[in-house]
Design an enzyme around this catalytic site. Structure first.
Site, PDB file in Angstrom:
ATOM      1  N   LYS A  77     -17.995 -30.243   3.799  1.00  0.00           N
ATOM      2  CA  LYS A  77     -16.909 -30.347   4.781  1.00  0.00           C
ATOM      3  C   LYS A  77     -16.559 -31.805   5.099  1.00  0.00           C
ATOM      4  CE  LYS A  77     -19.048 -27.718   7.839  1.00  0.00           C
ATOM      5  NZ  LYS A  77     -20.115 -27.092   7.024  1.00  0.00           N
ATOM      6  N   THR A  78     -17.580 -32.612   5.391  1.00  0.00           N
ATOM      7  CA  THR A  78     -17.315 -34.004   5.772  1.00  0.00           C
ATOM      8  C   THR A  78     -16.679 -34.770   4.626  1.00  0.00           C
ATOM      9  OG1 THR A  78     -19.125 -34.016   7.379  1.00  0.00           O
ATOM     10  CG2 THR A  78     -18.384 -36.153   6.577  1.00  0.00           C
TER      11      THR A  78
ATOM     12  N   GLU B  18     -12.922 -30.879  10.450  1.00  0.00           N
ATOM     13  CA  GLU B  18     -13.905 -29.965   9.867  1.00  0.00           C
ATOM     14  C   GLU B  18     -13.934 -28.683  10.691  1.00  0.00           C
ATOM     15  OE1 GLU B  18     -17.789 -31.654   9.131  1.00  0.00           O
ATOM     16  OE2 GLU B  18     -16.896 -33.641   8.924  1.00  0.00           O
TER      17      GLU B  18
END
Length: 447
Positions: free
Chosen positions: A109-110, A153
């Site tokens: 996600k990051t 996110e």
């Protein structure tokens, strides 16, 4: 904000400060993030106590990590002050933007949020960005833009992402994790299906087409979708993947069956090829030209604690990585194979007792890719040690498989062992979501 110093909470506080809100909060100790907030006008108290909650507060924001016995939480309830979870606040903020983008998935996600952020910046879209790590391009974890584009996110833990109603929903992968909250993989799949269903009617779902769960997640949904993955049947795929002498990836992009030329990345591993395909699918759908996408991706050199170069001990390279799930460990160690080195050393700190217990054999199997493994004690995070599992259990499985594995209860002992045994052009990776990064940093400070 109860716990204003957290990576996500501090970002939301910063957005509200820049929008003219009066912001206060508490945390256990001062940090670079809290110092930054104070410099921007926030009032922060260190130590959480009843008197911090006063009647003039308009809303209290808290996270899933806050204990129900927290004195500030109890006082806010007693004073009947309106309350929002971090996810509820983020979901409400997103509604103020024309183009909200939410990046979900068990892993990546990051990194993917950061890749898309770089592309949006390259395309001059002036986005508002909320990322779960420190991104050099924006000098932190938050950027407040002046356009209708917002990217964040979307974490599945405690079903936080079900507060979001994005225009573009990205689903990178769906696996078992956070088993202290979810019952099983079916429970997790249902949550991702619900998340996908909350995509705007005129929006787009961008989903990993290589997963076994893709059809389940899309089942019955009317929204448009595109798939990405290494299977050539996907809408966005990569061919002729190669790695340069530093291990950075490049590939030929194929979009909707058409060759689109070479894409070069400044990050390592096949997992980042997948992340970049999701980023390309999203930003092409927004309308950005491939030239801006290509430049944006190349400008991204990784985020804090994702295969991050920390320094050298003589000829030994020290890398730090946040990997704390077996799939992430496999991806990181696979990427390390393409990085120049003699032998690969991993100092691994398991993260949470429930995760270690749930994936014990998988952790051992994933770590086998290293030549030498050094284990630290489990990082408890939000949990209490019940004595059911320890790092010695991981060591036992690795020993049974003939691996060179060592366990030490203290960071000092690990540092002494490393100094005595790591040599030549070896690669040393500190790995885990806890404070294992300190071992590499202290070794470099002592050299």
């Amino acid at each position: 904000f109860i716990g204003i110093g957290g990576i996500s909470m501090s970002g939301l506080a910063e957005i509200l400060l820049k929008e003219g809100f009066t912001v206060s909060g508490s945390d256990t100790k001062e940090s670079p993030l809290t110092k930054k907030l104070v410099s921007e006008g926030a009032h922060i108290i260190y130590g959480q106590k009843v008197e911090n909650i006063t009647r003039d507060i308009g809303c209290v924001v808290y996270t899933a990590a806050i204990n129900r016995n927290n004195p500030e939480l109890i006082e806010a309830v007693a004073l009947k002050i309106p309350m929002l979870t971090r996810a509820e606040l983020l979901g409400q903020l997103m509604k103020n933007y024309d183009t909200p983008i939410a990046v979900s998935g068990t892993h990546g996600k990051t990194t993917t949020t950061s890749m898309i952020s770089h592309i949006l910046l390259e395309g001059d879209l002036d986005p508002t960005i909320s990322v779960g790590g420190i991104l050099k391009a924006i000098g932190g974890n938050i950027r407040v833009g002046n356009s209708g584009t917002f990217i964040t996110e979307a974490c599945e833990y405690t079903n936080s992402f079900l507060e979001f109603y994005p225009l573009y929903s990205i689903i990178l992968n769906v696996e078992e994790d956070h088993m202290d909250f979810f019952k099983d993989i079916e429970d997790i799949k249902n949550s991702f299906h619900k998340f996908a269903s909350q995509t705007a009617d005129d929006g787009l779902i961008i989903i990993n087409g290589d997963m076994e769960h893709t059809d389940f997640i899309l089942n019955g949904l009317a929204q448009k979708h595109v798939t990405f993955g290494l299977n050539p049947e996907n809408d966005y795929t990569a061919t002729d993947i190669a790695f340069d002498k530093e291990g950075n990836a490049s590939y030929n992009l194929v979009a909707h069956g058409e060759p689109k030329g070479r894409i070069a990345l400044n990050v390592k591993g096949c997992h980042n090829v997948m992340n970049s395909l999701a980023a390309i699918a999203c930003t092409e759908a927004i309308g950005l030209p491939l030239d801006a996408i290509r430049k944006g991706l190349l400008s991204f050199g990784g985020t804090h604690r994702r295969f991050e170069y920390k320094g050298s001990l003589g000829d030994v390279t020290v890398i730090d990585d946040y990997a704390h799930h077996p799939t992430e460990i496999r991806a990181t160690l696979s990427a390390a194979k393409d990085y120049p080195h003699d032998e690969l050393w991993v100092i691994f700190q398991p993260h949470t007792y429930t995760r270690t217990k749930a994936f014990l054999p998988e952790f051992a199997k994933a770590l086998e890719q290293a030549d030498h493994i050094v284990l630290a004690d489990i990082y408890a995070a939000r949990e209490v040690d019940t004595g059911e599992v320890s790092s010695k259990d991981v060591m036992k499985l690795l020993q049974e498989d003939g691996q060179d594995v060592h366990y030490f209860p203290s960071f000092e002992e690990i540092k002494d062992f490393v100094k005595a045994h790591v040599k030549g052009h070896d690669l040393l990776i500190t790995m885990g979501a806890g404070n294992v990064v300190e071992i590499g940093e202290e070794l470099l400070a002592e050299k």
